[in-house]
Design a protein around this motif. Structure first.
Motif, PDB file in Angstrom:
ATOM      1  N   GLY A  32       0.810  -1.217   0.000  1.00  0.00           N
ATOM      2  CA  GLY A  32       0.000   0.000   0.000  1.00  0.00           C
ATOM      3  C   GLY A  32       0.833   1.253   0.000  1.00  0.00           C
ATOM      4  O   GLY A  32       2.062   1.201   0.001  1.00  0.00           O
ATOM      5  N   ASN A  33       0.145   2.361  -0.030  1.00  0.00           N
ATOM      6  CA  ASN A  33       0.826   3.646   0.103  1.00  0.00           C
ATOM      7  C   ASN A  33      -0.100   4.670   0.733  1.00  0.00           C
ATOM      8  O   ASN A  33      -1.318   4.509   0.741  1.00  0.00           O
ATOM      9  CB  ASN A  33       1.397   4.140  -1.234  1.00  0.00           C
ATOM     10  N   VAL A  34       0.521   5.676   1.270  1.00  0.00           N
ATOM     11  CA  VAL A  34      -0.200   6.701   2.015  1.00  0.00           C
ATOM     12  C   VAL A  34       0.350   8.058   1.603  1.00  0.00           C
ATOM     13  O   VAL A  34       1.540   8.181   1.347  1.00  0.00           O
ATOM     14  CB  VAL A  34       0.048   6.527   3.536  1.00  0.00           C
ATOM     15  N   THR A 549      11.239   4.615   1.421  1.00  0.00           N
ATOM     16  CA  THR A 549       9.985   4.961   0.766  1.00  0.00           C
ATOM     17  C   THR A 549       9.163   5.953   1.559  1.00  0.00           C
ATOM     18  O   THR A 549       8.014   6.196   1.225  1.00  0.00           O
ATOM     19  CB  THR A 549       9.133   3.716   0.526  1.00  0.00           C
ATOM     20  N   SER A 585       4.375   7.631   1.833  1.00  0.00           N
ATOM     21  CA  SER A 585       5.038   6.393   2.206  1.00  0.00           C
ATOM     22  C   SER A 585       4.445   5.233   1.422  1.00  0.00           C
ATOM     23  O   SER A 585       3.255   5.230   1.136  1.00  0.00           O
ATOM     24  CB  SER A 585       4.834   6.176   3.709  1.00  0.00           C
ATOM     25  N   SER A 586       5.269   4.279   1.059  1.00  0.00           N
ATOM     26  CA  SER A 586       4.779   3.063   0.398  1.00  0.00           C
ATOM     27  C   SER A 586       5.305   1.864   1.147  1.00  0.00           C
ATOM     28  O   SER A 586       6.373   1.921   1.738  1.00  0.00           O
ATOM     29  CB  SER A 586       5.292   2.945  -1.027  1.00  0.00           C
ATOM     30  N   PHE A 587       4.559   0.789   1.104  1.00  0.00           N
ATOM     31  CA  PHE A 587       5.047  -0.436   1.744  1.00  0.00           C
ATOM     32  C   PHE A 587       4.553  -1.667   0.994  1.00  0.00           C
ATOM     33  O   PHE A 587       3.676  -1.554   0.148  1.00  0.00           O
ATOM     34  CB  PHE A 587       4.589  -0.493   3.202  1.00  0.00           C
TER      35      PHE A 587
ATOM     36  N   ASN B 128       2.038   0.859  -6.053  1.00  0.00           N
ATOM     37  CA  ASN B 128       1.876   1.871  -4.999  1.00  0.00           C
ATOM     38  C   ASN B 128       2.834   3.046  -5.128  1.00  0.00           C
ATOM     39  O   ASN B 128       3.439   3.479  -4.156  1.00  0.00           O
ATOM     40  CB  ASN B 128       2.043   1.233  -3.616  1.00  0.00           C
ATOM     41  N   ASN B 130       3.391   6.853  -5.547  1.00  0.00           N
ATOM     42  CA  ASN B 130       2.669   8.117  -5.393  1.00  0.00           C
ATOM     43  C   ASN B 130       3.044   9.101  -6.489  1.00  0.00           C
ATOM     44  O   ASN B 130       2.201   9.563  -7.230  1.00  0.00           O
ATOM     45  CB  ASN B 130       2.978   8.758  -4.036  1.00  0.00           C
ATOM     46  N   GLN B 147      13.019  -0.387  -2.158  1.00  0.00           N
ATOM     47  CA  GLN B 147      12.456   0.712  -2.940  1.00  0.00           C
ATOM     48  C   GLN B 147      12.817   2.053  -2.336  1.00  0.00           C
ATOM     49  O   GLN B 147      13.185   2.153  -1.169  1.00  0.00           O
ATOM     50  CB  GLN B 147      10.942   0.551  -3.111  1.00  0.00           C
ATOM     51  N   HIS B 148      12.709   3.066  -3.167  1.00  0.00           N
ATOM     52  CA  HIS B 148      13.174   4.392  -2.778  1.00  0.00           C
ATOM     53  C   HIS B 148      12.366   5.449  -3.525  1.00  0.00           C
ATOM     54  O   HIS B 148      12.113   5.304  -4.709  1.00  0.00           O
ATOM     55  CB  HIS B 148      14.659   4.508  -3.151  1.00  0.00           C
ATOM     56  N   VAL B 149      11.950   6.505  -2.808  1.00  0.00           N
ATOM     57  CA  VAL B 149      11.222   7.579  -3.502  1.00  0.00           C
ATOM     58  C   VAL B 149      12.096   8.815  -3.656  1.00  0.00           C
ATOM     59  O   VAL B 149      12.979   9.067  -2.848  1.00  0.00           O
ATOM     60  CB  VAL B 149       9.919   8.004  -2.776  1.00  0.00           C
TER      61      VAL B 149
END
Lengths: 587, 173
Positions: A32-34, A549, A585-587, B128, B130, B147-149
């Protein structure tokens, strides 16, 4: 011993099967992500922001949390959203919390079924595209059923039925239309064995979309005056009042056909779409059909890319509710791409372009060239040059007016010939960017833009050239890398125009510590504003922290008013001052 | 003898499960239909690299840090491939407005990696993501392990360190 080795062999054979079974049974995974964006607004005398202009909403928050559960061929997901209150620039009808998007998806063989909410696109989207863009607050997801099926190698069929999202309003009979669609793609090189190794690739496709809507009764009355003279010679005035009802269609259909050909470095795409008569609030209730053409041609090889695009659009607003118009754009069934380039620098996006759905001609050309590495001109790392030109103009329209409604309403509206080009310029953009890495430490970019922006047309749908803005924009972007982790980026921008808000200058300093921290200071100064008290500094100070993330950033400063555009859809952002917190945030 | 064998098998089986935990797979790559840069269909299940690590980046032609990230990677990509065998799939989330401009952009800038088109953001949603840039490291089994944003100058050096660890089977911390 023999028996035993058989047993052992069986056991060994079973191991992978067991771990496979484990994979299926317990392999379910939740990801998921927020994202949370929160703003605290301050009063600002210079911008004229007070508690009452803010409607006493000192705090705005837009947030979502997305969860996807996947287990083998099954997946399900939901997005929770909250707008408490919606941040400035987002429609107040978004206020609230809920789950506007959930789905369950199953794959069996070449069939993929989705129930719930989904996003879909046919071709380039000219007659159907549902999509979402969080930063715009744009979401036209479809709620219903969607299926993808490949009956034969190289053939992909798609079908869907559903209703679209409208803020938080649940669907009720008659509250909006039902959308149905069918689409097919034929990849010739996969379908015909003989073409598998061919250098020429051919794909043909087509789609049909239809909208059913319980139409409202649309009536209007006309008064015609006449008089009679009686026996005594007196004049008697009469008014003859007639009521008419518009015969609005319950079903509005559309179709599109497309082809994609490529050979070596060449690629050609063309899509043509037509929409049946669709009188609605965005086209003044005219009964004309809609037409759209979108085509691109490109050639590229290593170090050189050429691109050319053209489009012609007439009366192609297609929504699942005929009375829906205005901003934010809601219930769009289709998507009409703007064919100007989206720029990454803030002053170059001050005058952005979005498609005019009721009639527009556009062209775009682009050259990307890399002067080779280690050449005299190219330097050690090569130099990259991008030149781009885009133009959007009106199409020719000969208006037809109705004697009954005294306007276009109720008629075919106007006559136009396919691919006609009108005299009125909506938008033009000529830009050049040169990028060069000098050595391991220094990188620089220089860009120049010349933009012509028809403010009346783009912002207010007034079709004249009384408010043309001609702007020249220059950008210098310089990065210095101190060492592996530390770098400083400096950005200088200038915008010069005798019109609108006049001249601007902007400076950005950004210090990065890879991979976790960034700090930045920015100021956009409207020094050339014709109104003395509007010569304002729009300053911003921000810092951010990234841990894989998770990214948190905090910004304090002034936001200038303007249009924020993504993918040719724009949202108006009012001026504000305050503190902004963004957490993703993603997980 | 039989018990001994069983014990070995049990240890082996346990070891397999345990080592699986140790690589800390975050999730398996989802299966989503994308298009190649030539417009041919491509399913993300086919993202593979003969058991070697894969890098997946999400980007768009209008995204400033993304362009910077890919230019930086392109400068060292040959070295990366020589040293680790890594393969980069750069997923463009450009929509119909700019997706046909992706191929001339990629070739014109001389990028050497594989680029795929995710026009309506289906893969972006399934992963997922963003906002771009968002980078994933996938192990040889098609599992996302890191992973990395965002992108800051120099982040690519972290990517390759992770890839090296994944390639050698070392745990990531």
């Amino acid at each position: 011993m023999k028996k035993r080795s058989v047993k052992l062999f069986l056991l060994l054979m079973m191991l992978p099967a067991m771990s496979f079974a484990q994979g299926v049974l317990s392999g379910g995974k939740v990801t998921g992500n927020v994202q949370v964006d929160a703003q605290y607004y301050s009063n600002d005398d210079k911008l004229g922001i007070t508690d009452s202009t803010l409607n006493y909403k000192k705090f705005g928050m837009n947030g979502f949390a997305n969860l996807i559960y996947t287990n083998g061929n099954f997946s399900a997901g939901a997005r929770f959203e909250g707008f408490l209150n919606p941040m400035l620039g987002f429609d107040p009808r978004y206020e609230g919390v809920g789950v506007p998007y959930w789905f369950a998806k199953y794959k069996v063989g070449t069939l993929e079924m989705t129930a719930g909410h989904f996003y879909e696109q046919f071709g380039s989207g000219l007659i159907l595209r549902s999509w979402e863009e969080w930063t715009l607050g744009y979401d036209n997801n479809i709620y219903g059923f969607d299926a993808h099926f490949s009956p034969y190698k190289g053939v992909m069929l798609k079908g869907l039925v559903g209703v679209q999202r409208y803020f938080w309003e649940p669907y009720e009979s008659g509250s909006r239309g039902i959308v149905k669609g069918f689409d097919a793609d034929f990849y010739f090189n996969d379908m015909f064995g003989g073409m598998a190794d061919s250098k020429t690739m051919i794909t043909l496709g087509g789609s049909f979309v239809s909208k059913y809507e319980k139409v409202p009764s649309y009536t209007f009355t006309t008064d015609s005056a006449y008089y009679t003279v009686n026996e005594v010679g007196d004049t008697i005035n009469w008014i003859n009042q007639k009521t008419y009802e518009m015969n609005l269609p319950h079903n509005v259909g559309s179709w599109a056909a497309r082809a994609n050909l490529s050979n070596g470095g060449f690629s050609f795409y063309v899509e043509y779409a037509e929409k049946g008569n669709d009188p609605n609030a965005t086209n003044s209730y005219i009964f004309k059909k809609g037409q759209a053409l979108y085509s691109t041609l490109s050639y590229s090889r290593k170090g050189l890319g050429l691109f050319f695009a053209t489009k012609w659009i007439d009366n192609m607003s297609y929504k699942s509710k005929l009375t829906e118009a205005g901003n934010p754009p809601m219930l769009d069934i289709n998507y009409l791409p703007a064919i100007s380039k989206e720029h990454p620098y803030s002053l170059a996006t001050m005058y952005p372009y979005a498609t005019k759905r009721n009639g527009e001609f556009g062209v775009q050309g682009q050259i990307v060239y890399t002067i080779p590495k280690k050449s005299k001109l190219g330097g050690k790392y090569g130099t990259n040059i991008t030149v781009n030109y885009s133009l959007a103009k009106s199409i020719e329209k000969d208006t037809i007016t109705s004697a009954i409604t005294k306007s276009m309403t109720g008629t075919d509206g106007y006559k136009t010939s396919f691919f006609s080009i009108g005299d009125l310029t909506f938008f033009q953009d000529i830009n050049v960017m040169v990028e060069r890495k000098f050595n391991k430490k220094v990188k620089a970019k220089v860009a120049y833009y010349n933009q012509t922006y028809n403010k009346n047309v783009i912002e207010d749908d007034i079709f004249n050239d009384d408010e043309m803005v001609d702007a020249n924009i220059g950008v210098i972007d310089f990065t210095y890398k101190f060492n592996r982790r530390n770098s400083l980026r400096t950005e200088l921008q200038g915008l010069w125009t005798p019109e609108d808000k006049g001249d601007w200058f902007a400076i950005t300093l950004e210090y990065n510590i890879s991979p976790k921290w960034f700090f930045s200071v920015m100021d956009e100064y409207n020094y050339g504003n014709p109104a003395e008290k509007m010569k304002i500094h729009y300053y911003n100070v921000s810092f951010g922290f990234t841990q894989n993330t998770t990214r948190i950033s905090l910004r304090y400063g002034r936001q200038r008013e303007g249009l924020l555009c993504v993918g040719g859809v724009c949202r108006y952002v009012p001026a504000s001052t305050g503190l902004t917190l963004t957490l993703t945030s993603s997980f | 003898m039989k018990k001994f064998f069983l014990l070995i098998i049990a240890i082996f089986a346990f070891g397999t499960v345990f080592s699986q935990n140790e690589t800390k797979a975050l999730f398996k790559l989802p299966s989503v239909n994308l298009k190649t840069i030539n417009g041919e269909p491509f399913n993300t299940k086919d993202i593979s690299n003969d058991g070697k690590p894969v890098l997946i980046t999400f980007w768009a032609t209008w995204c400033k840090p993304c362009m910077k990230e890919h230019d930086a990677i392109n400068d060292v990509y040959e070295e990366w491939v020589d040293e680790t065998g890594v393969k980069l799939y750069a997923i463009s989330i450009d929509n119909a407005r700019s997706s046909n401009r992706v191929m001339p952009t990629v070739n014109g800038r001389g990028w050497e990696f594989t680029v795929l088109l995710d026009q309506n953001g289906d893969f972006k949603r399934a992963m997922n993501v963003n906002v771009p840039p968002h980078t994933f490291v996938v192990n040889g089994k098609g599992e996302v392990v890191w992973q990395h944003v965002g992108y800051l100058d120099g982040d690519e050096e972290e990517y390759i360190e992770i890839v090296e660890k994944v390639e050698k089977g070392e745990p990531l911390n």
